[in-house]
Design a protein around this motif. Structure first.
Motif: not given
Length: 197
Positions: A93-119
């Motif tokens: 529900v949180d995803l599908t009711t977001a005002p920007w949803y669904p994605l559109q061609p040209g959108d950029l999606v950035h994913v952030h990862y925290e340090q885990t182990g040696e990564l």
């Protein structure tokens, strides 16, 4: 910190009653005219929003930095079927009711990862494209792993959320990574900034 988009919409609506006002300085006053004076309630825009939200949906959830899938898995381990279903349903529900949803061609999606182990801490940026037939692609555009990071491991740890053709390419990143790790940019503007919530 609250993350429920419905509560944010209610709060924003109340704050926008006075165009250009500073949200932290807005107070709300509700008055009942009575023969011998007034009966009043005064509070913040956020306080009124919480009262409206609670009347409509129940008490707002508090912040939980786990992804919807992690919350569901924790509930499953605890043999809490209702909690598991609630985590998955709420994530959807949180995803599908977001005002920007669904994605559109040209959108950029950035994913952030925290340090885990040696990564080390790093991020990935995907670009959304038209895969034809109503489907979208989400291709890895760049990552921020250090230049000296072992090349054979780069392919192993990047590109997990890429998709050649999907009706909802952000779904896996939203459920597995979590909305708090995602930023969606449309037309040069962040339309979802999970890290800022």
């Amino acid at each position: 910190m609250r993350r429920d988009r419905r509560l944010e919409i209610i709060t924003d609506t109340i704050e926008r009653l006075i165009p250009g006002a500073v949200p932290s300085r807005i107070t709300v006053r509700v008055a009942e005219d009575m023969p011998r004076g007034e009966n009043t309630w005064t509070g913040s825009a956020d306080g009124l929003a919480v009262k409206v939200f609670t009347a409509l949906f129940g008490r707002p959830r508090t912040a939980d930095d786990r992804s919807p899938l992690a919350r569901a898995e924790d509930a499953k381990r605890g043999r809490d079927l209702i909690g598991e279903l609630e985590a998955l349903t709420t994530g959807h529900v949180d995803l599908t009711t977001a005002p920007w949803y669904p994605l559109q061609p040209g959108d950029l999606v950035h994913v952030h990862y925290e340090q885990t182990g040696e990564l080390p801490t790093f991020g990935e940026t995907y670009i959304v494209g038209d895969a034809s037939g109503g489907l979208l692609s989400m291709q890895l555009l760049a990552h921020s792993l250090p230049a000296d990071y072992e090349p054979s491991l780069v392919e192993t740890v990047t590109g997990w959320f890429g998709s050649e053709a999907s009706d909802d390419p952000i779904y896996d990143a939203w459920f597995e990574g979590g909305p708090q790790r995602l930023t969606v940019v449309r037309h040069g503007r962040a339309v979802h900034n999970g890290g800022a919530q």
